[in-house]
Design an enzyme around this catalytic site. Structure first.
Site, PDB file in Angstrom:
ATOM      1  N   SER A 269       0.843  -1.197   0.000  1.00  0.00           N
ATOM      2  CA  SER A 269       0.000   0.000   0.000  1.00  0.00           C
ATOM      3  C   SER A 269       0.877   1.246   0.000  1.00  0.00           C
ATOM      4  O   SER A 269       2.084   1.177   0.213  1.00  0.00           O
ATOM      5  CB  SER A 269      -0.889   0.005   1.242  1.00  0.00           C
ATOM      6  OG  SER A 269      -0.078   0.250   2.378  1.00  0.00           O
ATOM      7  N   LYS A 270       0.224   2.370  -0.204  1.00  0.00           N
ATOM      8  CA  LYS A 270       0.931   3.648  -0.184  1.00  0.00           C
ATOM      9  C   LYS A 270       1.608   3.842   1.174  1.00  0.00           C
ATOM     10  O   LYS A 270       2.716   4.347   1.252  1.00  0.00           O
ATOM     11  CB  LYS A 270      -0.084   4.760  -0.445  1.00  0.00           C
ATOM     12  CG  LYS A 270       0.458   6.152  -0.214  1.00  0.00           C
ATOM     13  CD  LYS A 270      -0.560   7.179  -0.602  1.00  0.00           C
ATOM     14  CE  LYS A 270      -0.413   8.524   0.071  1.00  0.00           C
ATOM     15  NZ  LYS A 270       0.809   8.859   0.725  1.00  0.00           N
ATOM     16  N   ARG A 271       0.897   3.411   2.224  1.00  0.00           N
ATOM     17  CA  ARG A 271       1.442   3.561   3.580  1.00  0.00           C
ATOM     18  C   ARG A 271       2.786   2.850   3.743  1.00  0.00           C
ATOM     19  O   ARG A 271       3.680   3.341   4.411  1.00  0.00           O
ATOM     20  CB  ARG A 271       0.451   3.004   4.611  1.00  0.00           C
ATOM     21  CG  ARG A 271      -0.675   3.952   4.943  1.00  0.00           C
ATOM     22  CD  ARG A 271      -0.713   4.268   6.444  1.00  0.00           C
ATOM     23  NE  ARG A 271      -0.774   3.078   7.270  1.00  0.00           N
ATOM     24  CZ  ARG A 271      -1.874   2.374   7.508  1.00  0.00           C
ATOM     25  NH1 ARG A 271      -3.012   2.746   6.968  1.00  0.00           N
ATOM     26  NH2 ARG A 271      -1.837   1.324   8.296  1.00  0.00           N
TER      27      ARG A 271
END
Ligand code: GLU
Length: 519
Positions: A269-271
């Site tokens: 994910s972007k996280r």
């Protein structure tokens, strides 16, 4: 070449413009592109923007910019045009109603008038009854407000009155749905596990499912290559093809393996990128609403060829040891059969390795751009030949274009600071003698090549009774202020005899003022 795809394919990349394009999306685009190029087929970009709530301004432009930067532009699309346009679903709105109507007429779909509250009530009631996953399905639909239950006259009245409704697909109660996936083989789903998906929303817009299937049909798509996250939707899509009578032209499916976090624990994910300090998007993107900026591979200093090569290997392999593939080579070598089923870990170290390989491979002339901007920023003018030479000298040490200046700075700027601790360690009276003698040797020379520089320096050291290696680091410190950097002899050649002499003087003065006197 793929067994399944020797005839020219028509493939599409169908992103929703909801923000920056995830790196997984770029991989999907790439695989589609490769198959199109390999078979002499057509790569289509279709913008799936039927969900107005999720629309983000600038996202479509971002998608185009990313594909252009990666060198995988579509053949047909919003910008390119083509015989099956328009290519933005919001502009195809008028097309979908007829297919929903066809499904209503053939009894495969029905009107549902339930309000949001009624749907919520249904879910709550079923949850209370212990149903783990409450759905609008072959059982529950019989208790709801839809055209399967309500008297015909009431349905008619409601429609005439303009009551809000959606159109749902009537999923068969008990049917085995079986289709072939080019990567996964035969895939089987039970219709009893599916819910009656909404096909048309109350705002008159189709949902993703209807629009996607209708457009693949109308655009004569032969292969649907997309991420694994769409596999659960595939049985529904299969049913739509079946109910619309299009099974004989249904595209072949290929669901790509998931891209996993570096530790393999779930989807990337972007996280994860933010947390671990790397980009998961091709280009940086500024969210127009929140103003938050996501970093991109391009801005982090990756070359697009390196990113493409890295992405090609995230799920596919050529079956040989070869790891470096140009886009053209990928076109030749790619095959859907060699795409794996299981998720692939995102390994940023591998991406860095690819970048390094591609940087080193590039002609120095093509890398000048990465140095030029920093020279301008520092008000330094240099000729093309000087910049090329500087690149040649530092190229081996550089992993990112952004590193060029850091490495090459010592070639252009005399040191203003010296590493005090190292100087104290390495400076000596002997070194001062060698430096003075080397300076004398340089006198009168206009230019010097690296080999001569090394010879003259060797002679100066030996003249003082020293092995050149013993005073090389001290000399580097004198000329650059630092303990590490480009090849010393090439640096001397680049800087030139007169400037080297000046640097020596400066270092001698500095040492006199700042170092405890050495005896
Ligand atoms: N619009 C979908 C997406 O955002 C397309 C999925 C598909 O390729 O069918 O990925």
């Amino acid at each position: 070449m793929s067994d399944h795809a020797t005839a020219p394919v028509r493939v599409r990349f169908a992103p929703s413009p909801t923000g920056a394009l995830h790196i997984g999306g770029v991989r999907t685009a790439l695989y589609n592109y490769l198959l199109a190029r390999q078979t002499g087929g057509t790569f289509i970009l279709r913008i799936e923007d039927t969900d107005q709530n999720r629309f983000v301004p600038g996202a479509e432009e971002y998608i185009y910019e990313a594909l252009d930067w990666c060198g995988i532009p579509p053949d047909e699309g919003v910008r390119e045009g083509g015989p099956y346009g328009p290519y933005r679903q919001s502009e195809r709105k008028h097309l979908y109603g007829a297919y929903a109507q066809q499904l209503l007429d053939s009894g495969h779909a029905y009107y549902a008038f339930d309000t949001a509250e009624e749907l919520e009530e249904m879910r709550e009631r079923l949850t209370k009854e212990g149903v783990p996953n409450p759905q609008y399905n072959y059982v529950t639909r019989m208790y709801m407000k839809n055209s399967l239950v309500l008297p015909e006259t009431e349905v008619k009245e409601r429609l005439e009155r303009g009551d809000a409704y959606v159109i749902r697909l009537k999923i068969p109660r008990k049917e085995e749905i079986k289709f072939h996936d080019l990567i996964r083989g035969w895939v089987v789903f039970q219709s009893a596990n599916l819910d009656d998906k909404v096909l048309m929303k109350s705002d008159g817009m189709p949902t993703y499912h209807l629009a996607n299937v209708v457009d693949d049909y109308l655009m004569k798509i032969t292969h649907v290559i997309r991420g694994e996250e769409w596999l659960p939707s595939a049985p529904l899509h299969y049913l739509l093809y079946k109910c619309l009578g299009w099974l004989d032209v249904m595209p072949k499916f290929a669901h790509l393996p998931l891209i996993l976090k570096p530790d393999g624990n779930g989807k990337l994910s972007k996280r994860d990128g933010d947390k671990l300090g790397f980009a998961v998007f091709p280009l940086a993107f500024t969210d127009p609403e929140t103003g938050s900026v996501t970093s991109g591979f391009r801005e982090s200093g990756y070359l697009s060829e390196a990113l493409i090569n890295f992405l090609a290997f995230l799920g596919w392999n050529p079956g040989t040891q070869q790891e470096l593939f140009s886009l053209e080579e990928l076109v030749q070598a790619f095959s859907v059969e060699r795409i794996g089923k299981s998720g692939v870990k995102f390994d940023i170290a591998k991406a860095r390795w690819y970048n390094q390989q591609y940087l080193h491979q590039r002609a120095s002339e093509d890398l000048v751009q990465f140095l030029e901007q920093d020279l301008v920023r520092h008000g330094i003018s240099a000729t093309q030949a000087q910049m090329v030479e500087a690149i040649e000298i530092v190229k081996e040490k550089v992993n990112f274009p952004t590193d060029f200046w850091a490495e090459a700075e010592v070639l252009f700027i005399a040191p203003r600071h010296f590493d005090q601790a190292l100087m104290e360690q390495k400076w000596s009276a002997e070194l001062e003698v060698v430096l003075a003698s080397f300076k004398t040797a340089l006198q009168g020379l206009e230019t010097i090549d690296a080999t001569t520089a090394q010879q003259l320096f060797g002679a100066s050291a030996e003249g003082a009774g020293l092995k050149p290696g013993k005073v090389a680091l001290g000399t580097r410190l004198a000329l650059t202020g630092k303990g590490a950097g480009p090849d010393l002899w090439r640096l001397i050649s680049f800087v030139g005899p007169a400037q080297v002499a000046k640097r020596i003087d400066h270092a001698l003065e500095w040492a006199k003022a700042r170092l405890p006197r050495v005896g």
